[in-house]
Scaffold this motif. Sequence first.
Motif, PDB file in Angstrom:
ATOM      1  N   GLY A  69       0.803  -1.209   0.000  1.00 15.54           N
ATOM      2  CA  GLY A  69       0.000   0.000   0.000  1.00 15.54           C
ATOM      3  C   GLY A  69       0.839   1.263   0.000  1.00 15.54           C
ATOM      4  O   GLY A  69       0.473   2.268  -0.612  1.00 15.54           O
ATOM      5  N   ARG A  70       1.978   1.241   0.679  1.00 15.20           N
ATOM      6  CA  ARG A  70       2.859   2.405   0.685  1.00 15.20           C
ATOM      7  C   ARG A  70       3.410   2.679  -0.709  1.00 15.20           C
ATOM      8  O   ARG A  70       3.509   3.833  -1.142  1.00 15.20           O
ATOM      9  N   ASP A  71       3.738   1.630  -1.439  1.00 19.13           N
ATOM     10  CA  ASP A  71       4.230   1.824  -2.806  1.00 19.13           C
ATOM     11  C   ASP A  71       3.149   2.408  -3.708  1.00 19.13           C
ATOM     12  O   ASP A  71       3.437   3.210  -4.599  1.00 19.13           O
ATOM     13  N   VAL A  72       1.906   2.017  -3.475  1.00 16.53           N
ATOM     14  CA  VAL A  72       0.809   2.557  -4.280  1.00 16.53           C
ATOM     15  C   VAL A  72       0.681   4.055  -4.067  1.00 16.53           C
ATOM     16  O   VAL A  72       0.538   4.834  -5.013  1.00 16.53           O
ATOM     17  N   SER A  73       0.736   4.496  -2.809  1.00 18.71           N
ATOM     18  CA  SER A  73       0.597   5.921  -2.517  1.00 18.71           C
ATOM     19  C   SER A  73       1.804   6.721  -2.984  1.00 18.71           C
ATOM     20  O   SER A  73       1.696   7.924  -3.219  1.00 18.71           O
ATOM     21  N   ARG A  74       2.947   6.083  -3.143  1.00 24.53           N
ATOM     22  CA  ARG A  74       4.154   6.802  -3.550  1.00 24.53           C
ATOM     23  C   ARG A  74       4.339   6.851  -5.058  1.00 24.53           C
ATOM     24  O   ARG A  74       4.837   7.851  -5.592  1.00 24.53           O
ATOM     25  N   PHE A  75       3.946   5.792  -5.761  1.00 26.44           N
ATOM     26  CA  PHE A  75       4.287   5.693  -7.175  1.00 26.44           C
ATOM     27  C   PHE A  75       3.078   5.654  -8.113  1.00 26.44           C
ATOM     28  O   PHE A  75       3.245   5.866  -9.306  1.00 26.44           O
ATOM     29  N   VAL A  76       1.891   5.354  -7.613  1.00 25.78           N
ATOM     30  CA  VAL A  76       0.742   5.145  -8.499  1.00 25.78           C
ATOM     31  C   VAL A  76      -0.280   6.265  -8.375  1.00 25.78           C
ATOM     32  O   VAL A  76      -0.658   6.887  -9.364  1.00 25.78           O
ATOM     33  N   VAL A  77      -0.747   6.526  -7.172  1.00 20.86           N
ATOM     34  CA  VAL A  77      -1.830   7.480  -6.955  1.00 20.86           C
ATOM     35  C   VAL A  77      -1.250   8.867  -6.731  1.00 20.86           C
ATOM     36  O   VAL A  77      -0.371   9.051  -5.883  1.00 20.86           O
TER      37      VAL A  77
END
Length: 341
Positions: A69-77
């Motif tokens: 989830g941290r990667d999603v908030s950093r790189f995707v959203v």
Amino acid sequence: MANSPPDAGGLNALPVSEKTPYSAKEADHDSNSVDVSKEKDFDTSVEADNADDEEEVTYLKGEPVVDSGRDVSRFVVDIRDDGDNALTFRSMVLGTVLAGLGAALCQIYLFKPVQMSVSTVFLLLVIYTFGNAWATFLPRKSWVEGTRFHGLGPVFHFINPGDFTLKEHVVSSLMASTAAGGSTAVLNFAVQRLYYNTHVEALTAVLATFSTGCFGYGLVGILRPLTVYPSEMVYWGNLPTVAVFQTLHFDSGANVKRVKLFWAAFTGMFVYEVIPAYIFPLLNGFNIFCLASQHASKKTIDVFTNLFGGADSNEGLGLFALSFDWQYIGSGSMSLPLIQQ
């Protein structure tokens, strides 16, 4: 005696430290020095955590691998917020109209052998096209400023507030995609009519369907601390949709080409669908084993149909069958990369 005050001499006899107390300035200096040291320690820990995060990221061909989830908030959203209004007359109209069309299509195919639903990506692209057309061709407030029709400015601004924004797009797409999935509550009334010969009044069915929907949304709202707020609660199936939203509104330079490609593909699919639907229905389900068993015995045909048939409902498992009909293929995986499909 018990209520007599304590001996003052005894108190004065207690040992007193000869150390001079801090002055206010020295106390402030010491307190500031302590706070600064704590702040430095905190900054150091934050930098260490960030360094650890950077070390934990895995890169493949220059791109970060998203696995938490941290990667999603950093790189995707993207957390960008332009401060635009989400609930506007335009977003409500577009969402309501396409919600009605999607829901009607879903309910029509609900009792057919082929289950069909409208893709979320298809809906958001259609809404994007109509939203931009609305913003371009309908009158705006700026058109009547400084003219004798300036009194109509608030009305025009209510109808067409300006450019079609990301928040309006998301609200309209949420309404349309949610309704496009249909409501399973109607199955209750269908079962009552088909198997129990019970006819439910239209008003009762509408109110019951509406109440079940409200109950479901209320339950989802209560469970938000468990299903939405935690950073690890990532709904990976929605990430392609999020990427499309951000690409359409944050990378407007290449959007014209992308939208043209979408409408070209849509037109080609629409024209091609005439062939398997009316001209050559064999393309709905094509299986070489079923074709080879046409002149076999009835027992063999039944076995082959149970194993390899499947174009019609309750026909077979559909092993090794091919379909050239978009109604069967669907568009659920069209937004995913080819390597994932």
